[in-house]
Design an enzyme around this catalytic site. Structure first.
Site, PDB file in Angstrom:
ATOM      1  N   ASP A  12       0.813  -1.409  -0.027  1.00  0.00           N
ATOM      2  CA  ASP A  12       0.050   0.053  -0.019  1.00  0.00           C
ATOM      3  C   ASP A  12       0.975   1.118  -0.154  1.00  0.00           C
ATOM      4  O   ASP A  12       1.427   1.568   1.151  1.00  0.00           O
ATOM      5  CB  ASP A  12      -0.919  -0.103   1.210  1.00  0.00           C
ATOM      6  N   GLU A  72      -1.335  -1.460  -4.652  1.00  0.00           N
ATOM      7  CA  GLU A  72      -2.370  -0.792  -4.913  1.00  0.00           C
ATOM      8  C   GLU A  72      -2.174   0.315  -5.758  1.00  0.00           C
ATOM      9  O   GLU A  72      -1.416   1.042  -5.778  1.00  0.00           O
ATOM     10  CB  GLU A  72      -2.991  -0.129  -3.598  1.00  0.00           C
ATOM     11  N   ASP A 144      -2.185   0.921   7.358  1.00  0.00           N
ATOM     12  CA  ASP A 144      -1.260   0.885   6.351  1.00  0.00           C
ATOM     13  C   ASP A 144      -1.096  -0.602   5.828  1.00  0.00           C
ATOM     14  O   ASP A 144      -1.023  -1.299   4.929  1.00  0.00           O
ATOM     15  CB  ASP A 144       0.048   1.530   6.447  1.00  0.00           C
TER      16      ASP A 144
END
Length: 169
Positions: A12, A72, A144
């Site tokens: 991420d 992502e 996160d």
């Protein structure tokens, strides 16, 4: 005979904190391996902050030896400057596994949420809760890290379809 487990690194991206999560996938069975976040020092210039992210991700790859990575995709913020900074961090998140020779997949945030929670506009708390349900041993102490595990879970669910599509092409 069952296929060997595949180790997946989910990332991420973020300039301040880049979340990472490692899972193993064997068939439909998912197992938690590790998770955390790589932080960059906000007092440093951009190049050194990106270096910190790169070095941190390369250390994660060295420590956990994933076979594949999932990152992502960037969404566009209202603030163009923030979007550019996130894009630079995302570039590092793509480059580190590429330099390690990993297969890399990219997933939109809404697809990650829909895969893990069942709704494309899920809140962070819902994602964290479902990650704990799907990976009971997970130790995701930050949003996160939970988001990165969600990206890895999404890849585990979609990788078979991607492989089949590639084989048919």
């Amino acid at each position: 005979m069952t296929a060997p487990p595949i180790r997946i690194l989910g990332i991420d991206p973020g300039l301040r904190n880049t979340g990472w999560g490692v899972i193993e996938c064997q068939g439909s069975r998912l197992s938690f391996i590790a998770c955390g976040r790589v932080r960059s020092d906000g007092s440093l210039d951009m190049g050194n902050r990106l270096r910190q992210l790169h070095e941190g991700l390369m250390q994660v790859i060295a420590d956990y030896a994933p076979h594949e990575a999932a990152v992502e995709e960037t969404f566009v913020n209202r603030d163009p400057q923030s979007t550019l900074k996130l894009g630079q961090a995302r570039g590092v998140a793509l480059m580190a596994p590429a330099l390690a020779g990993l297969v890399i997949a990219e997933y939109a945030a809404n697809l990650v949420k829909k895969t893990v929670v069942g709704a494309g506009h899920a809140e962070k708390a819902q994602i964290q809760m479902m990650v704990r349900v799907l990976l009971p041993a997970s130790a995701a102490t930050s949003a996160d890290a939970a988001d990165a595990l969600a990206v890895a879970i999404c890849h585990a669910q979609h990788r078979g379809a991607r492989a089949l599509k590639a084989a048919l092409a």
